[in-house]
Scaffold this motif. Structure first.
Motif, PDB file in Angstrom:
ATOM      1  N   ILE A 278       6.019   0.476  -7.033  1.00 51.10           N
ATOM      2  CA  ILE A 278       4.574   1.148  -6.702  1.00 51.10           C
ATOM      3  C   ILE A 278       4.682   2.301  -6.921  1.00 51.10           C
ATOM      4  O   ILE A 278       5.116   3.295  -7.438  1.00 51.10           O
ATOM      5  CB  ILE A 278       4.698   1.692  -4.808  1.00 51.10           C
TER       6      ILE A 278
ATOM      7  N   ALA B 175       2.705   6.470  -7.157  1.00 52.92           N
ATOM      8  CA  ALA B 175       1.464   7.217  -7.263  1.00 52.92           C
ATOM      9  C   ALA B 175       1.438   8.299  -7.118  1.00 52.92           C
ATOM     10  O   ALA B 175       2.673   8.944  -7.509  1.00 52.92           O
ATOM     11  CB  ALA B 175       2.358   7.403  -5.240  1.00 52.92           C
ATOM     12  N   ARG B 176      -0.155   8.440  -7.967  1.00 55.30           N
ATOM     13  CA  ARG B 176       0.055   9.748  -8.562  1.00 55.30           C
ATOM     14  C   ARG B 176      -0.293  10.637  -8.956  1.00 55.30           C
ATOM     15  O   ARG B 176      -1.859  10.214  -7.319  1.00 55.30           O
ATOM     16  CB  ARG B 176      -0.578   9.065  -9.887  1.00 55.30           C
ATOM     17  N   THR B 177      -0.491  11.854  -8.564  1.00 58.44           N
ATOM     18  CA  THR B 177      -2.215  13.425  -8.057  1.00 58.44           C
ATOM     19  C   THR B 177      -2.687  13.502  -9.541  1.00 58.44           C
ATOM     20  O   THR B 177      -2.289  13.243 -10.517  1.00 58.44           O
ATOM     21  CB  THR B 177      -0.554  14.574  -7.918  1.00 58.44           C
TER      22      THR B 177
ATOM     23  N   ALA C  30       3.035   5.120   1.208  1.00 62.29           N
ATOM     24  CA  ALA C  30       2.428   6.722   0.229  1.00 62.29           C
ATOM     25  C   ALA C  30       0.650   6.623   0.263  1.00 62.29           C
ATOM     26  O   ALA C  30       0.125   7.787  -0.195  1.00 62.29           O
ATOM     27  CB  ALA C  30       2.360   5.748  -1.263  1.00 62.29           C
ATOM     28  N   ARG C  31      -0.097   4.760   0.998  1.00 60.23           N
ATOM     29  CA  ARG C  31      -1.283   5.244   1.075  1.00 60.23           C
ATOM     30  C   ARG C  31      -1.702   6.109   1.943  1.00 60.23           C
ATOM     31  O   ARG C  31      -2.736   6.280   2.321  1.00 60.23           O
ATOM     32  CB  ARG C  31      -1.873   3.626   1.229  1.00 60.23           C
TER      33      ARG C  31
ATOM     34  N   LEU D 200      -2.497  10.913  -2.583  1.00 58.04           N
ATOM     35  CA  LEU D 200      -1.771  10.216  -4.079  1.00 58.04           C
ATOM     36  C   LEU D 200      -3.265   9.303  -4.563  1.00 58.04           C
ATOM     37  O   LEU D 200      -3.471   8.204  -3.312  1.00 58.04           O
ATOM     38  CB  LEU D 200      -0.514   9.956  -3.071  1.00 58.04           C
ATOM     39  N   ASP D 201      -2.789   9.115  -5.570  1.00 57.32           N
ATOM     40  CA  ASP D 201      -3.832   8.103  -6.144  1.00 57.32           C
ATOM     41  C   ASP D 201      -2.787   6.453  -5.982  1.00 57.32           C
ATOM     42  O   ASP D 201      -1.623   6.585  -7.261  1.00 57.32           O
ATOM     43  CB  ASP D 201      -4.560   7.855  -7.005  1.00 57.32           C
ATOM     44  N   VAL D 202      -2.270   5.693  -5.460  1.00 55.74           N
ATOM     45  CA  VAL D 202      -1.943   4.387  -5.545  1.00 55.74           C
ATOM     46  C   VAL D 202      -1.750   3.340  -6.334  1.00 55.74           C
ATOM     47  O   VAL D 202      -3.108   2.861  -5.709  1.00 55.74           O
ATOM     48  CB  VAL D 202      -0.887   4.067  -3.739  1.00 55.74           C
TER      49      VAL D 202
ATOM     50  N   ARG E 100      -0.009  -0.448  -7.092  1.00 59.86           N
ATOM     51  CA  ARG E 100       0.759  -1.453  -7.358  1.00 59.86           C
ATOM     52  C   ARG E 100       1.104  -2.374  -8.633  1.00 59.86           C
ATOM     53  O   ARG E 100      -0.084  -3.156  -8.419  1.00 59.86           O
ATOM     54  CB  ARG E 100       0.687  -2.568  -5.809  1.00 59.86           C
TER      55      ARG E 100
ATOM     56  N   GLU F 241       4.852   1.353  -0.018  1.00 57.25           N
ATOM     57  CA  GLU F 241       3.182   1.550  -0.149  1.00 57.25           C
ATOM     58  C   GLU F 241       2.415   2.198   0.607  1.00 57.25           C
ATOM     59  O   GLU F 241       2.168   3.052   0.859  1.00 57.25           O
ATOM     60  CB  GLU F 241       2.491  -0.049  -0.628  1.00 57.25           C
TER      61      GLU F 241
ATOM     62  N   THR G 214       3.610  12.638 -11.356  1.00 63.54           N
ATOM     63  CA  THR G 214       3.735  10.746 -10.423  1.00 63.54           C
ATOM     64  C   THR G 214       5.449  10.053 -10.135  1.00 63.54           C
ATOM     65  O   THR G 214       6.045   9.945 -11.138  1.00 63.54           O
ATOM     66  CB  THR G 214       3.586   9.738 -12.432  1.00 63.54           C
TER      67      THR G 214
END
Length: 360
Positions: free
Chosen positions: A55, A57-59, A40-41, A46-48, A50, A37, A125
């Motif tokens: 976890i 993480a998306r564009t 990724a943050r 990335l939109d993370v 939890r 996490e 994703t």
């Protein structure tokens, strides 16, 4: 507690080592989830989210197609095979240790690409989930599908299960059933006064001994089935005739068979016995005719093979999302005490995914 720092700028093989050395036997994924996490943050594209120790993480680039790429972060129990260490096998460099094959090498490739690729040609994703190696009810991807199905939506999915860096389509279904025989307790010195349930289990074992599993062609891939005893329990004491015996069988069935058909098959095979299905999961058809699947196969340049074991591609299939298995590592080494992954295979898997996601 501060998350263990991961060096995502390192090679994917080095990142595999970092991830494997964070022990994460099922139920103890908190530390590795924290580390993933945090990594990724740090990536602004990335939109993370939890969910427990899963976890996501998306564009959000407004692309017309979305790909889901997932991997589980837990392992089976450690047995003297951590920390990791380098190993040479037949002149080839490997990384040895628990989780190297199943499936932190795949997770490392995914995490490195997730952080580095700010402008992939698809929206992506990335999902890293917990509790894959234990019962269905604990599975993080199952929970995500139930509670946040929007986070799993996509046009195509890739699961990083070990496949020797090749594409494995779909997966077999799996079913576990308990076959019970019943008897009458008696003192073993007067066995004629009772009835031995364990002796009756010989008929169950005879069915298994004579069974010939099918090989089934599904959408151009040949799946091998299997029906095996995996556990036998029975007996009361050393001087008591047992009144119950349970033979647990595991049926691996081709994805052309529904769960209902697989259940009926097992019940018919053991007609006359008490049959109780205790766990079951549908398989997944290959879905290799989907446009993104075709593009991916062409990009990797591989001939797809069937996946004999059950994997979470079945969850994507149930959502109507075609999915394949694609990850480094020999699946026959999964869960083995000498688990190790070729370093070149990690790099090759990363290169293939990177090229496909960037059209480079």
């Amino acid at each position: 507690m501060t998350a263990i720092p991961l060096e995502t700028t390192a090679t994917s093989a080095e990142l595999t080592r970092q991830l494997c050395d964070i022990e994460s036997v099922s139920g103890g994924e908190g530390a590795i989830a924290d580390a993933i996490e945090a990594a990724a943050r740090r990536a602004p594209h990335l939109d993370v989210t939890r969910v427990g120790d899963t976890i996501v993480a998306r564009t959000a680039l407004g692309r017309d197609r979305r790909v889901v790429i997932a991997g589980h972060i837990d392992t089976v129990p450690v047995n003297g095979n951590l920390p990791t260490r380098p190993l040479v096998v037949d002149g080839e460099e490997h990384l040895w240790g628990r989780g190297t094959v199943d499936m932190k090498a795949g997770v490392a490739v995914q995490l490195k690409l997730a952080v580095e690729l700010a402008e992939p040609v698809f929206d992506v994703t990335w999902i890293w989930y917990d509790h894959e190696e234990v019962g269905e009810e604990h599975n993080g991807l199952r929970r995500l599908a139930a509670e946040h199905p929007d986070l799993m939506q996509g046009d195509f999915a890739i699961l990083g299960e070990p496949s020797n860096g090749q594409i494995e389509g779909g997966c077999n279904g799996t079913l576990r059933a308990e076959i019970r025989t019943r008897g009458v307790r008696a003192h073993s010195a007067r066995a004629w006064a009772g009835h031995n349930a364990i002796h009756d289990a010989a008929a169950v074992l005879q069915v298994l001994q004579e069974y010939r599993p099918r090989e089934v062609d599904v959408e151009g891939l040949r799946y091998r089935e299997g029906l095996n005893a995996v556990r036998i329990s029975g007996g009361v004491a050393g001087n008591v005739i047992p009144d119950e015996c349970i033979v647990e069988v595991n049926y691996r069935f081709a994805p052309s068979r529904s769960l209902e058909e697989a259940t009926a098959h097992v019940v018919d095979l053991f007609a006359g016995f008490d049959v109780r299905v205790v766990d079951a999961a549908s398989g997944a058809r290959p879905g290799l005719d989907a446009p993104l699947a075709i593009e991916f196969i062409e990009a990797v340049g591989a001939t797809p093979q069937p996946k004999y074991g059950w994997t979470d591609v079945a969850r994507f299939s149930a959502l109507g999302i075609p999915a394949v298995n694609f990850g480094p590592g020999d699946p026959t080494k999964a869960h083995a005490d000498d688990e190790s992954v070729p370093v070149a295979q990690i790099a090759g898997t990363e290169a293939s995914l990177r090229a496909w996601l960037t059209r480079s």
